[in-house]
Design an enzyme around this catalytic site. Structure first.
Site, PDB file in Angstrom:
ATOM      1  N   LYS A 132       0.822  -1.223   0.000  1.00 24.26           N
ATOM      2  CA  LYS A 132       0.000   0.000   0.000  1.00 24.26           C
ATOM      3  C   LYS A 132       0.845   1.258   0.000  1.00 24.26           C
ATOM      4  O   LYS A 132       0.453   2.286  -0.534  1.00 24.26           O
ATOM      5  CB  LYS A 132      -0.988   0.003   1.166  1.00 24.26           C
ATOM      6  CG  LYS A 132      -0.384  -0.295   2.533  1.00 24.26           C
ATOM      7  CD  LYS A 132      -0.558  -1.744   2.912  1.00 24.26           C
ATOM      8  CE  LYS A 132       0.461  -2.138   3.959  1.00 24.26           C
ATOM      9  NZ  LYS A 132      -0.014  -3.056   4.940  1.00 24.26           N
TER      10      LYS A 132
ATOM     11  N   VAL B 130      -5.408  -2.939   0.054  1.00 28.22           N
ATOM     12  CA  VAL B 130      -6.439  -2.384   0.941  1.00 28.22           C
ATOM     13  C   VAL B 130      -7.326  -3.519   1.431  1.00 28.22           C
ATOM     14  O   VAL B 130      -7.837  -4.295   0.624  1.00 28.22           O
ATOM     15  CB  VAL B 130      -7.319  -1.343   0.210  1.00 28.22           C
ATOM     16  CG1 VAL B 130      -8.353  -0.753   1.166  1.00 28.22           C
ATOM     17  CG2 VAL B 130      -6.471  -0.242  -0.400  1.00 28.22           C
TER      18      VAL B 130
ATOM     19  N   GLY C  54      -6.672  -6.265   3.118  1.00 28.76           N
ATOM     20  CA  GLY C  54      -6.148  -7.639   3.201  1.00 28.76           C
ATOM     21  C   GLY C  54      -6.950  -8.584   2.328  1.00 28.76           C
ATOM     22  O   GLY C  54      -6.982  -8.448   1.097  1.00 28.76           O
TER      23      GLY C  54
ATOM     24  N   GLU D 248       2.878  -3.662  10.965  1.00 27.28           N
ATOM     25  CA  GLU D 248       3.926  -3.335   9.999  1.00 27.28           C
ATOM     26  C   GLU D 248       5.291  -3.555  10.637  1.00 27.28           C
ATOM     27  O   GLU D 248       5.416  -3.586  11.861  1.00 27.28           O
ATOM     28  CB  GLU D 248       3.809  -1.866   9.596  1.00 27.28           C
ATOM     29  CG  GLU D 248       2.524  -1.528   8.862  1.00 27.28           C
ATOM     30  CD  GLU D 248       2.369  -2.288   7.568  1.00 27.28           C
ATOM     31  OE1 GLU D 248       3.197  -2.134   6.672  1.00 27.28           O
ATOM     32  OE2 GLU D 248       1.413  -3.090   7.447  1.00 27.28           O
TER      33      GLU D 248
ATOM     34  N   LYS E 260      -4.211   3.555   2.679  1.00 29.15           N
ATOM     35  CA  LYS E 260      -5.328   2.776   2.128  1.00 29.15           C
ATOM     36  C   LYS E 260      -6.486   3.683   1.696  1.00 29.15           C
ATOM     37  O   LYS E 260      -7.072   3.469   0.631  1.00 29.15           O
ATOM     38  CB  LYS E 260      -5.769   1.728   3.149  1.00 29.15           C
ATOM     39  CG  LYS E 260      -4.688   0.651   3.352  1.00 29.15           C
ATOM     40  CD  LYS E 260      -4.963  -0.198   4.570  1.00 29.15           C
ATOM     41  CE  LYS E 260      -3.926  -1.293   4.744  1.00 29.15           C
ATOM     42  NZ  LYS E 260      -3.984  -1.933   6.069  1.00 29.15           N
TER      43      LYS E 260
HETATM   44  N1  HSE Z   1      -0.327  -3.622   9.310  1.00 28.97           N
HETATM   45  C1  HSE Z   1      -1.459  -3.752   8.461  1.00 28.97           C
HETATM   46  C2  HSE Z   1      -2.693  -3.841   9.323  1.00 28.97           C
HETATM   47  C3  HSE Z   1      -1.317  -4.990   7.643  1.00 28.97           C
HETATM   48  O1  HSE Z   1      -2.558  -4.006  10.534  1.00 28.97           O
HETATM   49  O2  HSE Z   1      -3.798  -3.681   8.820  1.00 28.97           O
HETATM   50  C4  HSE Z   1      -2.320  -5.111   6.539  1.00 28.97           C
HETATM   51  O3  HSE Z   1      -2.242  -4.061   5.626  1.00 28.97           O
END
Ligand code: HSE
Length: 411
Positions: free
Chosen positions: A100, A127, A129, A185, A200
Site C-alpha cells: 500500500k 487495501v 487484506g 507493519e 489505504k
Molecule cells: N499492518 C497492516 C494492518 C497490515 O494491521 O492492517 C495489513 O495491511
C-alpha cells in the site's frame, strides 16, 4: 504454464508461495494452465522451504527471464520495491502487489507505465487484506458516483482498540500481541500513527474519484493518545472508538478526506468490526451503502487477494484490465480545518460545563462511574474543525485543561 516470480518471502510472500503450491489444482481449474513459481527473490536463506531451489538474491534473474510474465511484489516499503516494480512493468511484465505504501506513493505513475506497456498493475491486497474491495469498486460499483467511503482499514489498531474495549488491556500490551500475531507493519508506528490507514484511504479515494491522492495531503491522526478513560466515556455514549479512514464528496465536487480515531455509534455497521477485521462502507449514488467485511491483515487472507490478482493477470496476459487514475494536484481536497464534525471532549478543571457552554452553546454531558471530581466529558455540536480548535484554545485560556478530543463519526 504461466511462470511467475515472487519478490519477498516474508509473512505475505510465504503465504502467496504456500497458496500457489497447495491450491495448484484449484488454480489450474480456474485458468486452464499451471501457475509455476519460477523464482523467489529474498536476501535470506530458506533451505527448508519446499521451493528452496527457486530462491535467488539477484533481481536480474527475474527481470531478464522472458518466461516470467507476472511478478508479485510483497517486499513492502519503497526501496527497492518502487524501482523493481517500475522495471518489471517497463519490461512488459504484469505486476501484482500488496504494498500500500508503494501504491499510495506512486500508483498514478505505475498505472500509466502499465497502460503504456499493455501490462497489468493490480493491487487488491493493498487495501483490506483478504477483503475484495478494489475490484468490486472498479467493476461492480462502476456505475455509481461514489458519495462517501468510510472504513476501518488497519487491523493492528482495530485489534488494539478491541482489546482495550473488551478486555481493558493497556495499549502497549495489545500492540505487542498484534505484533506477535503478524498483523503489524515492520515499523508499527505506521499502524498506530495512522499512516497505514491513510495510504489505504488514499488508494480508495484515488480509485473512486479518478485523481491520485497522496498521503501527505491527508490529515492523519493515530490512536496513541486514546486512553482507557476515553474508551469508557465512549461506552457511556453508546459508542466505540475506532480508527476511521474517510473520504466524502462535497457538493462542489471537492473531497473531504481524513484519518482519525472517531466515536462510532453502536448502531453503525462499523461499530461491531473487531480485532484484526476490517470493514469498509462504500456509499454509491445508485446502490446506497455497500459494506465489505473480512480479515484485513494476516498471512493467508492477504495472500489470497494477491493470488486472485495473479490469476487475473494470467487470464489477461495479452489484454489490460481497466484499472486507472490520473495524477493529482491536491486542489480537489478541502483543508482539514474546514472539515465539519461533532466532537467529544474530555477536560479537567473547575466549572467545565458552564465554561464550555459559553463557547460551544449546548453540549451533551457524558457521565461514567469513578470519574475524578474535576474531570468532565461532553460532546459539542457539528462545526468546522478550525472553529473547534479556536474554541478549545479559548476554553484552555479560561483555565480548563483539554485532556482529549475525538471526532464523532457520522457513520
Ligand atoms: N499492518 C497492516 C494492518 C497490515 O494491521 O492492517 C495489513 O495491511
Amino acid at each position: 504454464m504461466v511462470s511467475v516470480a515472487i519478490m519477498g518471502h516474508g509473512v505475505v510472500g510465504s503465504g502467496v508461495a504456500e497458496i500457489l503450491t497447495t491450491h495448484k489444482q484449484k488454480l489450474f481449474a480456474s485458468i486452464g494452465e499451471e501457475v509455476y513459481v519460477k523464482k523467489i527473490l529474498d536476501l535470506r536463506e530458506f533451505p527448508d522451504s519446499p521451493l528452496a531451489d527457486r530462491f535467488t538474491k539477484n533481481f536480474d534473474d527475474i527481470i531478464n527471464d522472458l518466461e516470467i510474465r507476472v511478478v508479485v511484489e510483497v517486499m513492502g516499503g519503497l526501496t527497492p520495491a518502487y524501482d523493481y516494480v517500475k522495471r518489471c512493468l517497463k519490461a512488459g511484465k504484469s505486476v501484482v502487489t500488496s504494498n500500500k505504501e508503494l501504491v499510495a506513493a506512486h500508483g498514478a505513475e505505475l498505472l500509466a507505465i502499465a497502460k503504456e506497456e499493455n501490462a497489468n498493475f493490480l493491487f487488491e491486497a493493498s487495501v483490506g487484506g483478504g477483503i475484495p474491495i478494489i475490484r468490486p469498486m472498479n467493476q461492480c460499483l462502476v456505475a455509481n458516483i461514489v458519495d462517501e467511503i468510510a472504513g476501518i482499514l488497519n487491523g493492528t489498531t482495530n485489534f488494539i482498540l478491541t482489546k482495550m474495549i473488551e478486555d481493558g488491556m493497556q495499549f502497549d500490551d495489545a500492540l505487542k500481541l498484534a505484533q506477535e500475531l503478524g498483523f503489524a507493519e515492520r515499523n508499527p508506528a505506521a499502524d498506530i500513527e495512522g499512516h497505514d490507514a491513510c495510504r489505504k484511504i488514499c488508494i480508495l479515494a484515488s480509485l473512486a474519484f479518478g485523481k491520485h491522492v497522496y498521503p501527505e495531503w491527508v490529515h492523519t491522526e493515530g490512536i496513541t493518545k486514546i486512553t482507557l478513560d476515553d474508551v469508557k466515556y465512549a461506552e457511556a455514549f453508546s459508542s466505540v472508538i475506532k480508527l476511521i479512514g474517510k473520504v466524502k464528496r462535497l457538493k462542489d465536487g471537492k473531497i473531504d478526506i481524513i484519518v482519525a480515531p472517531m466515536l462510532v455509534p453502536n448502531k453503525s455497521q462499523l461499530a461491531n468490526i473487531d480485532y484484526e477485521f476490517n470493514g469498509i462502507m462504500v456509499r454509491g449514488d445508485c446502490t446506497g451503502d455497500v459494506v465489505f467485511y473480512g480479515k484485513g491483515a494476516g498471512k493467508l487472507p492477504t495472500a489470497s487477494a494477491v493470488v486472485a490478482d495473479v490469476i487475473d493477470c494470467c487470464k489477461h496476459l495479452k489484454t489490460r484490465k481497466y484499472l486507472y487514475w490520473t495524477d493529482g494536484n491536491g486542489k480537489n481536497i478541502i483543508p482539514f480545518e474546514q472539515s465539519v464534525s461533532a466532537m467529544y471532549v474530555r477536560a479537567q478543571g473547575d466549572d467545565i460545563i458552564s465554561k464550555a457552554q459559553k463557547l460551544f452553546g449546548d453540549v451533551t454531558v457524558i457521565t461514567k462511574d469513578n470519574s475524578p471530581e474535576n474531570e468532565k466529558a461532553f460532546v459539542v455540536k457539528e462545526m468546522p474543525y478550525g472553529e473547534f480548535t479556536d474554541k478549545t484554545a479559548a476554553l484552555e485560556s479560561d483555565g480548563v485543561k483539554v485532556l482529549s478530543s475525538i471526532r464523532i463519526g457520522d457513520l
